[in-house]
Write a protein that holds these residues in place. Structure first.
Motif, PDB file in Angstrom:
ATOM      1  N   GLN A  27      25.445 -27.336 -38.354  1.00  0.00           N
ATOM      2  CA  GLN A  27      25.667 -26.112 -39.131  1.00  0.00           C
ATOM      3  C   GLN A  27      26.227 -26.399 -40.516  1.00  0.00           C
ATOM      4  O   GLN A  27      25.728 -25.863 -41.513  1.00  0.00           O
ATOM      5  N   SER A  28      27.248 -27.237 -40.600  1.00  0.00           N
ATOM      6  CA  SER A  28      27.855 -27.492 -41.910  1.00  0.00           C
ATOM      7  C   SER A  28      26.910 -28.275 -42.820  1.00  0.00           C
ATOM      8  O   SER A  28      26.862 -28.026 -44.027  1.00  0.00           O
ATOM      9  N   ASP A  74      28.558 -28.119 -34.813  1.00  0.00           N
ATOM     10  CA  ASP A  74      29.318 -27.902 -36.052  1.00  0.00           C
ATOM     11  C   ASP A  74      28.798 -28.781 -37.179  1.00  0.00           C
ATOM     12  O   ASP A  74      28.693 -28.342 -38.327  1.00  0.00           O
ATOM     13  N   PRO A 125      18.701 -20.677 -42.062  1.00  0.00           N
ATOM     14  CA  PRO A 125      18.464 -21.955 -41.392  1.00  0.00           C
ATOM     15  C   PRO A 125      17.169 -21.892 -40.602  1.00  0.00           C
ATOM     16  O   PRO A 125      16.822 -20.845 -40.057  1.00  0.00           O
TER      17      PRO A 125
END
Length: 97
Positions: A33-34, A30, A77
Protein backbone atom coordinates in the motif's frame (compact mmCIF):
# COMPACT_ATOMS: atom_id res chain seq x y z
CA UNK A 1 -11.92 -16.17 1.65
CA UNK A 2 -11.54 -13.33 4.12
CA UNK A 3 -8.37 -12.16 5.86
CA UNK A 4 -8.84 -14.42 8.90
CA UNK A 5 -9.36 -17.47 6.70
CA UNK A 6 -6.27 -16.54 4.68
CA UNK A 7 -4.21 -16.26 7.86
CA UNK A 8 -5.53 -19.61 9.13
CA UNK A 9 -4.69 -21.35 5.83
CA UNK A 10 -1.22 -19.79 5.63
CA UNK A 11 -0.52 -20.75 9.26
CA UNK A 12 -1.59 -24.31 8.49
CA UNK A 13 0.58 -24.46 5.36
CA UNK A 14 3.69 -22.99 7.01
CA UNK A 15 3.44 -24.45 10.50
CA UNK A 16 3.71 -20.95 11.96
CA UNK A 17 1.35 -19.48 14.52
CA UNK A 18 -1.57 -17.37 13.37
CA UNK A 19 -0.06 -14.42 15.23
CA UNK A 20 3.20 -14.63 13.27
CA UNK A 21 1.41 -15.10 9.94
CA UNK A 22 -0.93 -12.17 10.68
CA UNK A 23 2.06 -9.91 11.47
CA UNK A 24 3.84 -10.90 8.26
CA UNK A 25 0.69 -10.47 6.15
CA UNK A 26 0.03 -7.03 7.66
CA UNK A 27 3.64 -6.01 6.98
CA UNK A 28 3.44 -7.18 3.36
CA UNK A 29 0.11 -5.45 2.73
CA UNK A 30 1.30 -2.22 4.40
CA UNK A 31 4.45 -2.27 2.27
CA UNK A 32 2.45 -2.77 -0.93
CA UNK A 33 0.00 0.00 0.00
CA UNK A 34 2.65 2.56 0.94
CA UNK A 35 4.78 1.76 -2.12
CA UNK A 36 1.87 2.12 -4.54
CA UNK A 37 0.60 5.25 -2.75
CA UNK A 38 4.07 6.78 -3.25
CA UNK A 39 3.70 6.13 -7.01
CA UNK A 40 5.84 3.01 -6.94
CA UNK A 41 5.27 -0.49 -8.29
CA UNK A 42 5.40 -3.84 -6.56
CA UNK A 43 6.03 -6.71 -8.94
CA UNK A 44 6.04 -10.37 -7.92
CA UNK A 45 7.34 -12.48 -10.80
CA UNK A 46 4.73 -14.87 -12.16
CA UNK A 47 2.12 -13.64 -9.70
CA UNK A 48 1.35 -10.03 -10.56
CA UNK A 49 2.01 -6.33 -10.26
CA UNK A 50 0.50 -3.64 -8.06
CA UNK A 51 0.73 -0.10 -9.39
CA UNK A 52 -1.00 3.27 -9.53
CA UNK A 53 -3.26 4.07 -12.48
CA UNK A 54 -3.57 7.75 -13.27
CA UNK A 55 -6.49 9.31 -15.14
CA UNK A 56 -6.15 12.82 -16.56
CA UNK A 57 -8.74 15.55 -16.08
CA UNK A 58 -11.57 15.22 -18.57
CA UNK A 59 -14.86 16.65 -19.68
CA UNK A 60 -18.12 14.86 -18.89
CA UNK A 61 -21.81 15.69 -18.85
CA UNK A 62 -24.08 16.10 -15.86
CA UNK A 63 -26.69 13.37 -16.44
CA UNK A 64 -29.48 15.48 -14.91
CA UNK A 65 -28.91 18.71 -16.80
CA UNK A 66 -26.73 17.68 -19.73
CA UNK A 67 -24.34 20.47 -18.80
CA UNK A 68 -20.63 19.85 -19.43
CA UNK A 69 -18.50 19.51 -16.30
CA UNK A 70 -14.79 19.07 -15.75
CA UNK A 71 -13.74 16.02 -13.77
CA UNK A 72 -10.54 16.34 -11.78
CA UNK A 73 -7.60 14.01 -12.41
CA UNK A 74 -7.77 10.85 -10.32
CA UNK A 75 -5.56 7.96 -9.28
CA UNK A 76 -6.38 4.45 -8.15
CA UNK A 77 -4.45 1.32 -7.26
CA UNK A 78 -4.60 -1.55 -9.76
CA UNK A 79 -3.47 -5.16 -9.74
CA UNK A 80 -2.44 -6.92 -12.93
CA UNK A 81 -2.19 -10.67 -12.67
CA UNK A 82 1.01 -12.30 -13.89
CA UNK A 83 1.26 -15.18 -16.33
CA UNK A 84 1.60 -17.83 -13.61
CA UNK A 85 -1.50 -16.60 -11.81
CA UNK A 86 -3.49 -16.34 -15.04
CA UNK A 87 -2.35 -19.79 -16.17
CA UNK A 88 -3.34 -21.46 -12.89
CA UNK A 89 -6.73 -19.74 -12.92
CA UNK A 90 -7.44 -20.82 -16.49
CA UNK A 91 -6.24 -24.36 -15.81
CA UNK A 92 -8.45 -24.78 -12.73
CA UNK A 93 -11.44 -23.17 -14.45
CA UNK A 94 -11.05 -25.41 -17.51
CA UNK A 95 -10.92 -28.45 -15.22
CA UNK A 96 -14.28 -27.43 -13.78
CA UNK A 97 -13.05 -26.48 -10.29
Amino acid sequence: MNKRELIEKAAENTGQSMKVVAAVLDAVLDTIQSTVADDGKVSIAGWGKFELAKRAARMARNPSTGEPITLAPTVRPVFRAGTGFIGLTRQKHAAGK
